[in-house]
Design an enzyme around this catalytic site. Structure first.
Site, short mmCIF file in Angstrom:
data_model
loop_
_atom_site.label_atom_id
_atom_site.label_comp_id
_atom_site.label_asym_id
_atom_site.label_seq_id
_atom_site.Cartn_x
_atom_site.Cartn_y
_atom_site.Cartn_z
N HIS A 397 22.82 -14.54 -7.39
CA HIS A 397 23.25 -13.50 -8.71
C HIS A 397 22.35 -13.16 -9.11
CE1 HIS A 397 25.95 -10.12 -8.55
NE2 HIS A 397 26.83 -10.80 -7.61
N ASP A 401 21.14 -8.62 -6.24
CA ASP A 401 22.96 -7.53 -6.71
C ASP A 401 24.10 -7.70 -5.53
OD1 ASP A 401 22.14 -7.57 -9.39
OD2 ASP A 401 21.83 -5.35 -9.31
#
Length: 425
Positions: A397, A401
């Site tokens: 992450h 995204d």
């Protein structure tokens, strides 16, 4: 006699130490020149060490699981020739006993290494006969039919503890024992029995896997996205291609998935990347060097398909088979186990409903197809039989995204569900 000190050679660029994962000899064994001495594992691969001389092993560097520095003594071998490396000076007194440095290693006397003539043994008086031990209080002759004995064995019952009403133990006597013994001393059929505890040292490949997985979960904020795909048309295409493959390898689902992965990567370059935590640099790769998680007897290995984007389904099938076999037999080269930019992990028929695979650090994504199941689906107002497969993707992450991961999987879904697009320019 002289001693040869075998030092651990440089077995890879930048490698400072290696782990002992297996000894093929022990102290006191005779080893021939070029015979296998030990297996050493680095961060890259397992390397076989062979003895450069013939002789008796008198010292070993440590136990399985210990680390040995490059250039350190791995083993000391006593040879018959002169001028051996690190041999003691000629006037060095010979010790009566040679003991390996490893704690608990067995001791070897010089007599065992180089036996001297043995004098004739002196006459030994005949030993007095030992007294016969009295039988245990509960020991007695047991008379029972084969059927009763077999039943008692299945139940774990000692027939010596069962009271017989007549001259032999019958089923009724066994029933009475079971009824009044409170169930002690036997196991009913179908009841699991506890196994002995078994401590297993985490070494070699298993230790590397543990370290890498812990580092990956500790350093990377994972998230996983799962999507369902209809692979009915793709499975039909695969069956047709296999029926007409000739001498080419049989196709599984994986080559088609790899083609789909490679065709969608140019639109989503953040998926095919590696993240350097310390340097704070993400490298997005133009070529897809696809890691293929492979289960072996030594643990999980990830051989890499180089330039997967340049290969068709038949070439991918051949490379998958070749690399999987090399990994399982321990013959994979260092360059075949490093340099991946993205990994695929599949459990095949064990695939489950969904998986949350752990990223192969420093990569930033890993893709996991799950097993194919048949279910009814709505097609407008109609219901038809369909083959469905869930596909999971775990991403870093910090780099990828959630929107990007979902969009990438939707692009994969379009190709998988319309397989003719896999072969269209």
């Amino acid at each position: 006699m002289a001693r040869y000190s075998f030092r651990l050679p440089d077995i890879g660029e930048g490698i400072a130490e290696a782990e002992i994962v297996a000894w093929h000899v022990k102290v006191g064994d005779r080893i021939e020149e070029d015979a296998q001495l030990a297996d050493m594992m680095t961060d890259k691969a397992t390397v076989e060490m062979e003895s450069p001389v013939t002789g008796i092993v008198v010292e070993l560097a440590g136990e399985v699981g210990d680390m040995v520095s490059i250039g350190s003594t791995l083993a000391v071998i006593e040879t018959e020739g002169e001028g051996a490396v690190d041999a003691p000076p000629a006037d060095t007194p010979v010790k009566e006993e040679i003991v390996a440095e490893t704690p608990g290693a067995e001791e070897i006397s010089v007599a065992e290494v180089a036996p001297a003539p043995t004098p004739a043994p002196a006459p030994v008086p005949a030993p007095e006969p030992a007294p016969v031990a009295a039988p245990a209080a509960h020991s007695r002759a047991v008379l029972a039919s084969p059927a009763v004995r077999a039943r008692a064995k299945d139940l774990g019952v000692d027939l010596g503890q069962v009271h017989a009403e007549g001259d032999r133990i019958r089923h009724s006597d066994l029933d009475a024992f079971l009824r009044y013994s409170g169930g002690q001393g036997y196991h009913a059929p179908g009841v699991s029995r506890a196994r002995a505890d078994e401590p297993v040292k985490v070494i070699g490949m298993r230790r590397k896997i543990a370290e890498n997985m812990a580092a990956s979960k500790r350093a990377i904020p994972h998230f996983t996205y799962v999507e369902e795909m209809d692979v009915t048309a793709l499975e039909e295409m695969r069956a047709d291609l296999n029926a007409n493959r000739g001498g080419r390898p049989k196709l599984t689902m994986l080559p088609f998935l790899i083609v789909a992965i490679c065709r969608t990567i140019p639109q989503f370059p953040m998926i095919n990347a590696r993240y350097d935590d310390e340097g704070g640099v993400v490298t997005r790769y133009g070529a897809v060097h696809l890691g293929m998680a492979t289960q072996t007897d030594a643990g999980l290995m990830v051989p890499v398909i180089r330039d997967a984007q340049d290969k068709n389904v038949w070439q991918l099938a051949s490379e998958i088979s070749r690399l999987a076999e090399a990994a399982r037999t321990g013959k994979a080269k260092v360059e075949e186990l490093t340099g991946g930019t993205l990994t695929v992990t599949s459990l095949g028929p064990l695939g489950g409903i969904a998986t949350t695979p752990v990223i192969n650090r420093p990569e930033v994504a890993i893709i996991g197809p799950n097993k194919i199941v048949e279910r009814p689906v709505f097609d407008g107002d109609d219901i038809r039989r369909a083959k469905l497969m869930n596909l999971s993707i775990s991403c870093d992450h910090r780099v990828v995204d959630g929107w990007d991961a979902a969009s990438y999987v939707q692009a994969l879904k379009k190709l998988i569900e319309t397989p003719v697009l896999l072969f269209a320019d």
